[in-house]
Design a protein around this motif. Structure first.
Motif, PDB file in Angstrom:
ATOM      1  N   UNK A 174       0.872  -1.175   0.000  1.00 26.22           N
ATOM      2  CA  UNK A 174       0.000   0.000   0.000  1.00 26.22           C
ATOM      3  C   UNK A 174       0.905   1.219   0.000  1.00 26.22           C
ATOM      4  N   UNK A 175       0.888   1.965  -1.099  1.00 28.04           N
ATOM      5  CA  UNK A 175       1.794   3.100  -1.260  1.00 28.04           C
ATOM      6  C   UNK A 175       1.244   4.345  -0.566  1.00 28.04           C
ATOM      7  N   UNK A 176       2.155   5.219  -0.189  1.00 27.75           N
ATOM      8  CA  UNK A 176       1.801   6.425   0.557  1.00 27.75           C
ATOM      9  C   UNK A 176       0.762   7.278  -0.168  1.00 27.75           C
ATOM     10  N   UNK A 177       0.978   7.544  -1.444  1.00 26.53           N
ATOM     11  CA  UNK A 177       0.053   8.403  -2.182  1.00 26.53           C
ATOM     12  C   UNK A 177      -1.038   7.648  -2.921  1.00 26.53           C
ATOM     13  N   UNK A 178      -1.209   6.381  -2.592  1.00 26.38           N
ATOM     14  CA  UNK A 178      -2.194   5.569  -3.300  1.00 26.38           C
ATOM     15  C   UNK A 178      -1.587   4.914  -4.528  1.00 26.38           C
ATOM     16  N   UNK A 179      -0.932   5.744  -5.376  1.00 26.25           N
ATOM     17  CA  UNK A 179      -0.239   5.260  -6.586  1.00 26.25           C
ATOM     18  C   UNK A 179      -1.150   4.452  -7.493  1.00 26.25           C
ATOM     19  N   UNK A 180      -2.401   4.909  -7.624  1.00 24.76           N
ATOM     20  CA  UNK A 180      -3.320   4.246  -8.547  1.00 24.76           C
ATOM     21  C   UNK A 180      -3.054   4.745  -9.965  1.00 24.76           C
ATOM     22  N   UNK A 181      -3.320   3.885 -10.940  1.00 26.46           N
ATOM     23  CA  UNK A 181      -3.140   4.255 -12.341  1.00 26.46           C
ATOM     24  C   UNK A 181      -4.381   5.010 -12.823  1.00 26.46           C
ATOM     25  N   UNK A 182      -4.188   6.285 -13.191  1.00 21.25           N
ATOM     26  CA  UNK A 182      -5.322   7.131 -13.574  1.00 21.25           C
ATOM     27  C   UNK A 182      -6.089   6.590 -14.774  1.00 21.25           C
ATOM     28  N   UNK A 183      -5.390   5.933 -15.697  1.00 20.12           N
ATOM     29  CA  UNK A 183      -6.019   5.483 -16.945  1.00 20.12           C
ATOM     30  C   UNK A 183      -6.734   4.146 -16.812  1.00 20.12           C
ATOM     31  N   UNK A 184      -6.634   3.507 -15.637  1.00 15.02           N
ATOM     32  CA  UNK A 184      -7.299   2.226 -15.413  1.00 15.02           C
ATOM     33  C   UNK A 184      -8.485   2.421 -14.478  1.00 15.02           C
ATOM     34  N   UNK A 185      -9.502   1.611 -14.665  1.00 14.64           N
ATOM     35  CA  UNK A 185     -10.648   1.660 -13.754  1.00 14.64           C
ATOM     36  C   UNK A 185     -10.225   1.102 -12.391  1.00 14.64           C
ATOM     37  N   UNK A 186     -11.093   1.286 -11.429  1.00 14.36           N
ATOM     38  CA  UNK A 186     -10.802   0.819 -10.072  1.00 14.36           C
ATOM     39  C   UNK A 186     -10.531  -0.686 -10.065  1.00 14.36           C
ATOM     40  N   UNK A 187     -11.388  -1.475 -10.711  1.00 16.93           N
ATOM     41  CA  UNK A 187     -11.184  -2.930 -10.651  1.00 16.93           C
ATOM     42  C   UNK A 187      -9.899  -3.337 -11.361  1.00 16.93           C
ATOM     43  N   UNK A 188      -9.534  -2.631 -12.427  1.00 18.64           N
ATOM     44  CA  UNK A 188      -8.288  -2.944 -13.130  1.00 18.64           C
ATOM     45  C   UNK A 188      -7.071  -2.598 -12.276  1.00 18.64           C
ATOM     46  N   UNK A 189      -7.193  -1.536 -11.474  1.00 15.18           N
ATOM     47  CA  UNK A 189      -6.126  -1.208 -10.525  1.00 15.18           C
ATOM     48  C   UNK A 189      -5.972  -2.309  -9.483  1.00 15.18           C
ATOM     49  N   UNK A 190      -7.095  -2.739  -8.924  1.00 12.94           N
ATOM     50  CA  UNK A 190      -7.056  -3.776  -7.884  1.00 12.94           C
ATOM     51  C   UNK A 190      -6.491  -5.083  -8.438  1.00 12.94           C
ATOM     52  N   UNK A 191      -6.873  -5.399  -9.673  1.00 15.72           N
ATOM     53  CA  UNK A 191      -6.479  -6.675 -10.281  1.00 15.72           C
ATOM     54  C   UNK A 191      -5.204  -6.565 -11.111  1.00 15.72           C
ATOM     55  N   UNK A 192      -4.474  -5.473 -10.946  1.00 18.72           N
ATOM     56  CA  UNK A 192      -3.314  -5.220 -11.811  1.00 18.72           C
ATOM     57  C   UNK A 192      -2.366  -6.423 -11.877  1.00 18.72           C
TER      58      UNK A 192
END
Length: 248
Positions: free
Chosen positions: A80-98
């Motif tokens: 779990x990264x400090x700033x979240x580090x989610x990929x803006x171009x991916x949907x939430x489920x694609x981020x979770x399932x990366x």
């Protein structure tokens, strides 16, 4: 689960780690505290192999980390990264399932989506969030998505980098509670770096204080307040006066 023996790391003349010795028992939650710039993040990067120590050994379940297969090694970790580090171009489920959509742990897309939605539920997010993008979420929701991603592949070891940074006190409490529940539920070994003492008390089994490149104090969280170490006491109580010099 994790053993650090004499870890040194310098960047030019800046000697960040000066002989770190630390053992993290299997299935326990270790929280590393210390001031900004003391090397907490560098230590995590050394364990993950993102930064190579200048000296010392890192053992994972007794095996030297440098001799392990890289992909198999990283598959054992969640983060779990400090700033979240989610990929803006991916949907939430694609981020979770990366991780589940690529590499050695690759799953069929439908299965990966199903796992992602289940993990989102586990962190208190409804299935309809799955098709949104990170920019459509609040900071607290983004942090939950990051937590869902960290546990999606059922890792043995989970790292939490300043998990409550940027959150209001109530949401920080929610995230702390979720982390504690999930670590216990999964039987995972957890290592957290933070300077938030509320988080320390909420999620730690053991605490280690990193100061001046070494572990200044380590022990059960229950022993922290009564420990005589002056560096530890100054830090946990936020005192301006003491052996730790404040940067002015």
């Amino acid at each position: 689960m994790i053993e650090l023996r004499g870890i040194h790391k310098a960047f030019g003349p800046n000697r960040v780690l000066r002989g770190v010795d630390l053992s993290v028992p299997r299935g326990e939650s270790m929280v590393i505290i210390g001031g900004s710039g003391t090397g907490k993040s560098v230590l995590l990067k050394c364990i993950l192999g993102l930064v190579k120590p200048d000296a010392g050994r890192i053992l994972i379940q007794g095996e030297d980390a440098t001799g392990l297969d890289r992909d198999a090694f990283l598959a054992r970790f969640g983060m779990l990264f400090q700033g979240g580090a989610l990929f803006d171009s991916l949907t939430v489920w694609q981020n979770v399932a990366f991780r589940l959509l690529r590499g050695a742990q690759k799953r069929p897309k439908a299965e990966a989506r199903e796992i992602a939605i289940e993990k989102l539920r586990r962190v208190g997010l409804k299935p309809e969030v799955a098709d949104l993008y990170p920019a459509e979420l609040s900071g607290g929701m983004q942090k939950r998505v990051g937590l869902a991603r960290a546990i999606a592949a059922e890792p043995e070891i989970i790292f939490f980098d300043e998990p409550t940074t940027g959150l209001d006190p109530i949401m920080a409490g929610v995230i702390n509670e979720l982390i504690r529940e999930i670590v216990v539920e999964m039987g995972a070994t957890a290592m957290t770096i933070t300077h938030d003492m509320t988080s320390v008390r909420a999620i730690a089994d053991d605490v280690a204080m990193l100061h001046d490149g070494v572990i200044q104090w380590t022990g059960p969280v229950a022993n922290m307040d009564a420990a005589p170490d002056p560096y530890l006491q100054q830090f946990i109580h936020g005192r301006a006066e003491g052996p730790i010099e404040a940067v002015r």
